[in-house]
Motif scaffolding. Sequence first.
Motif, PDB file in Angstrom:
ATOM      1  N   VAL A  25       0.836  -1.206   0.000  1.00  0.00           N
ATOM      2  CA  VAL A  25       0.000   0.000   0.000  1.00  0.00           C
ATOM      3  C   VAL A  25       0.870   1.254   0.000  1.00  0.00           C
ATOM      4  N   ARG A  26       1.999   1.175   0.737  1.00  0.00           N
ATOM      5  CA  ARG A  26       2.876   2.341   0.752  1.00  0.00           C
ATOM      6  C   ARG A  26       3.361   2.653  -0.666  1.00  0.00           C
ATOM      7  N   LYS A  27       3.760   1.613  -1.383  1.00  0.00           N
ATOM      8  CA  LYS A  27       4.237   1.824  -2.753  1.00  0.00           C
ATOM      9  C   LYS A  27       3.135   2.379  -3.647  1.00  0.00           C
ATOM     10  N   ALA A  28       1.937   1.830  -3.489  1.00  0.00           N
ATOM     11  CA  ALA A  28       0.807   2.302  -4.308  1.00  0.00           C
ATOM     12  C   ALA A  28       0.560   3.790  -4.052  1.00  0.00           C
ATOM     13  N   LEU A  29       0.591   4.188  -2.780  1.00  0.00           N
ATOM     14  CA  LEU A  29       0.337   5.596  -2.452  1.00  0.00           C
ATOM     15  C   LEU A  29       1.496   6.490  -2.898  1.00  0.00           C
ATOM     16  N   GLU A  30       2.709   5.980  -2.749  1.00  0.00           N
ATOM     17  CA  GLU A  30       3.858   6.782  -3.184  1.00  0.00           C
ATOM     18  C   GLU A  30       3.875   6.937  -4.706  1.00  0.00           C
ATOM     19  N   THR A  31       3.330   5.962  -5.392  1.00  0.00           N
ATOM     20  CA  THR A  31       3.236   6.056  -6.850  1.00  0.00           C
ATOM     21  C   THR A  31       2.152   7.062  -7.250  1.00  0.00           C
ATOM     22  N   TRP A  32       1.103   7.118  -6.450  1.00  0.00           N
ATOM     23  CA  TRP A  32      -0.009   8.034  -6.733  1.00  0.00           C
ATOM     24  C   TRP A  32       0.359   9.486  -6.376  1.00  0.00           C
ATOM     25  N   HIS A  33       1.261   9.650  -5.409  1.00  0.00           N
ATOM     26  CA  HIS A  33       1.611  10.959  -4.846  1.00  0.00           C
ATOM     27  C   HIS A  33       2.022  12.015  -5.890  1.00  0.00           C
ATOM     28  N   ALA A 161      -7.846  10.354   1.965  1.00  0.00           N
ATOM     29  CA  ALA A 161      -8.531   9.402   2.847  1.00  0.00           C
ATOM     30  C   ALA A 161      -9.260   8.334   2.030  1.00  0.00           C
ATOM     31  N   MET A 162      -9.962   8.770   0.976  1.00  0.00           N
ATOM     32  CA  MET A 162     -10.713   7.820   0.152  1.00  0.00           C
ATOM     33  C   MET A 162      -9.765   6.990  -0.718  1.00  0.00           C
ATOM     34  N   VAL A 163      -8.706   7.640  -1.196  1.00  0.00           N
ATOM     35  CA  VAL A 163      -7.748   6.935  -2.053  1.00  0.00           C
ATOM     36  C   VAL A 163      -7.016   5.847  -1.249  1.00  0.00           C
ATOM     37  N   TYR A 164      -6.736   6.130   0.007  1.00  0.00           N
ATOM     38  CA  TYR A 164      -6.119   5.086   0.841  1.00  0.00           C
ATOM     39  C   TYR A 164      -7.017   3.847   0.897  1.00  0.00           C
ATOM     40  N   LEU A 165      -8.312   4.064   1.140  1.00  0.00           N
ATOM     41  CA  LEU A 165      -9.219   2.916   1.244  1.00  0.00           C
ATOM     42  C   LEU A 165      -9.281   2.155  -0.083  1.00  0.00           C
ATOM     43  N   LEU A 166      -9.302   2.906  -1.183  1.00  0.00           N
ATOM     44  CA  LEU A 166      -9.335   2.248  -2.499  1.00  0.00           C
ATOM     45  C   LEU A 166      -8.065   1.430  -2.732  1.00  0.00           C
ATOM     46  N   GLY A 171      -7.255  -3.324  -4.399  1.00  0.00           N
ATOM     47  CA  GLY A 171      -6.276  -3.800  -5.372  1.00  0.00           C
ATOM     48  C   GLY A 171      -6.297  -3.005  -6.661  1.00  0.00           C
ATOM     49  N   ARG A 172      -6.286  -3.753  -7.754  1.00  0.00           N
ATOM     50  CA  ARG A 172      -6.096  -3.118  -9.044  1.00  0.00           C
ATOM     51  C   ARG A 172      -7.196  -2.136  -9.439  1.00  0.00           C
ATOM     52  N   ASP A 173      -8.459  -2.517  -9.282  1.00  0.00           N
ATOM     53  CA  ASP A 173      -9.499  -1.549  -9.676  1.00  0.00           C
ATOM     54  C   ASP A 173      -9.525  -0.356  -8.724  1.00  0.00           C
ATOM     55  N   ARG A 175      -6.785   1.009  -7.582  1.00  0.00           N
ATOM     56  CA  ARG A 175      -5.731   1.876  -8.135  1.00  0.00           C
ATOM     57  C   ARG A 175      -6.248   2.649  -9.338  1.00  0.00           C
ATOM     58  N   GLU A 176      -7.039   1.960 -10.164  1.00  0.00           N
ATOM     59  CA  GLU A 176      -7.586   2.646 -11.342  1.00  0.00           C
ATOM     60  C   GLU A 176      -8.523   3.786 -10.940  1.00  0.00           C
ATOM     61  N   GLU A 177      -9.376   3.501  -9.982  1.00  0.00           N
ATOM     62  CA  GLU A 177     -10.298   4.546  -9.517  1.00  0.00           C
ATOM     63  C   GLU A 177      -9.511   5.719  -8.927  1.00  0.00           C
ATOM     64  N   ALA A 178      -8.441   5.417  -8.196  1.00  0.00           N
ATOM     65  CA  ALA A 178      -7.619   6.479  -7.594  1.00  0.00           C
ATOM     66  C   ALA A 178      -7.030   7.368  -8.690  1.00  0.00           C
ATOM     67  N   GLY A 179      -6.647   6.763  -9.794  1.00  0.00           N
ATOM     68  CA  GLY A 179      -6.130   7.536 -10.920  1.00  0.00           C
ATOM     69  C   GLY A 179      -7.216   8.401 -11.543  1.00  0.00           C
ATOM     70  N   GLU A 180      -8.414   7.824 -11.709  1.00  0.00           N
ATOM     71  CA  GLU A 180      -9.527   8.571 -12.315  1.00  0.00           C
ATOM     72  C   GLU A 180      -9.905   9.792 -11.480  1.00  0.00           C
ATOM     73  N   LEU A 181      -9.766   9.670 -10.167  1.00  0.00           N
ATOM     74  CA  LEU A 181     -10.139  10.789  -9.290  1.00  0.00           C
ATOM     75  C   LEU A 181      -9.286  12.023  -9.571  1.00  0.00           C
ATOM     76  N   LEU A 182      -8.082  11.793 -10.104  1.00  0.00           N
ATOM     77  CA  LEU A 182      -7.215  12.929 -10.448  1.00  0.00           C
ATOM     78  C   LEU A 182      -7.457  13.424 -11.867  1.00  0.00           C
ATOM     79  N   LYS A 183      -8.276  12.695 -12.628  1.00  0.00           N
ATOM     80  CA  LYS A 183      -8.474  13.070 -14.033  1.00  0.00           C
ATOM     81  C   LYS A 183      -9.733  13.879 -14.280  1.00  0.00           C
ATOM     82  N   ARG A 184     -10.818  13.535 -13.564  1.00  0.00           N
ATOM     83  CA  ARG A 184     -12.042  14.297 -13.786  1.00  0.00           C
ATOM     84  C   ARG A 184     -11.817  15.737 -13.329  1.00  0.00           C
TER      85      ARG A 184
END
Length: 482
Positions: A25-33, A161-166, A171-173, A175-184
């Motif tokens: 999870v740390r890696k996923a969040l650091e990648t999203w950061h 907070a929401m991205v952490y839960l996602l 897992g993978r979906d 991460r995808e939703e977390a990416g979409e949240l930055l796109k809309r």
Amino acid sequence: MPDGTRIDYDGLIPNNVGLAGDLRVRKALETWHPGYIDWWKQMGPEGFQNSPVYLRTAVGVGSDNWAKFDFVRMPEYRWGVLLAPAVEGRTIPFGAHKGEPTWQEVPGEYRAMLRRLLVIQGDTEPASVEQQRHLGATAPSLYDLRNLFQVNVEEGRHLWAMVYLLQKYFGRDGREEAGELLKRRSGDRDSPRMLGAFNERTPDWLSFFMFTFFTDRDGKMQLASLAQSGFDPLSRTCRFMLTEEAHHMFVGETGVQRVIQRTVDAMRAAGIDDPYDIKRIRDLGVIDLPTLQKKANLHFSLTLDLFGNEISTNAANAFNAGLKGRYQEDRLNDDHQLAGATYPVLRLKDGMIANEHVPALSGLNMRLRDDYVKDATQGMTRWNRVLAQGNIPFRISLPHVAFNRRIGEFAAIHADTDGNLLDVAEWDARRGSMLPSEDDNRFIESLMRPVRDPGSYAGWIAPPRVGVDNRPGDFEYVKIEH
Ligand SMILES: [Fe+2]
Ligand SMILES: [Fe+2]
């Protein structure tokens, strides 16, 4: 295991969820950061990104002394993942699984429903930052500028907070939703934010105060019902978000109150008793009360749409599943399953607006909306106290729930602020007396000139009674650098 109250500030992402020992999870969040920081710089407050701002940052999750204040440049704000402490032995408080131990992992059968709830909540957080991004240019004082930025960085943290839960639980979906949240993007034609009110403009500071009073309050109600969730990590997340959210309500309520105060003082000083003597009042450089009422009408009606349809199977399902409860579910005295219960809902029947008793499960959106209206009414009562004390014969009121709606039963009809049905011609004729007209907006716009001397305030708004963190009146809340 983290002890749940201390925050680990050592890594890139402050947290009390043991990220140091959770490599995936740390890696996923650091990648999203980095994408988040890019979004913040692109879509966050315009200008002021290099200015030190006197901000509060959470340093604990208890009820006392949970925040510290210091000067921070916004892109360096420590956005973190903070959950309220776990409650030992907590059980699912409502729905079909009532009384069972709360879930620490996502129950498979409810995975899709839960993900949807997280994404919808998550989407509103960056949306409001985007809506408010131009306001810094016209702030009526450094105090208000700082409050705007405090709200903005906290909405950014709510996205975290929401991205952490996602990321942690999906897992993978996820991460995808977390990416979409930055796109809309709020208001974007091709890729808008998910809910209507979060695609509206926030063009001036009266809109900002109305938005934080009315629309952030919807956030409060949604978070409060999610804080009841049987999915414990969501409950704990929302409980801490509510601590921050209280400040957003404060900014909205006191913001409007200070506008009213200033108008009352100016009218008194000029010897004007008639609140409808609009031209003379505007000539004083303050906002007349009928225009303020129209702004309230607009923001209230837009916000009601966020509660969704009057009759909702989704709401019933989320309740049955134990994912989303009622407002203050844990203080209610009933079976918490709503077996056979009914709830009165205002509906359109034979061209009339009337109460209908529907199964309480189907009417959960309306129950939450009714709780919202009660909550908003309390704040409005405090506004009206200012008018009463100033002896001004005018009271702010909330329009009828059928007024100016785009979602639900009343989207199909026109109604006035008292709930009388209007035909199209009547609506067109009266609209400008109930919603801000172009002329009203132009007038408000004409007042929006920045005031940046410490301790000074624009002429249309009264100073606050106390400073942030008890700072003196001339405190330099934002050190403007270019
Ligand atoms: Fe929020
Ligand atoms: Fe908020």
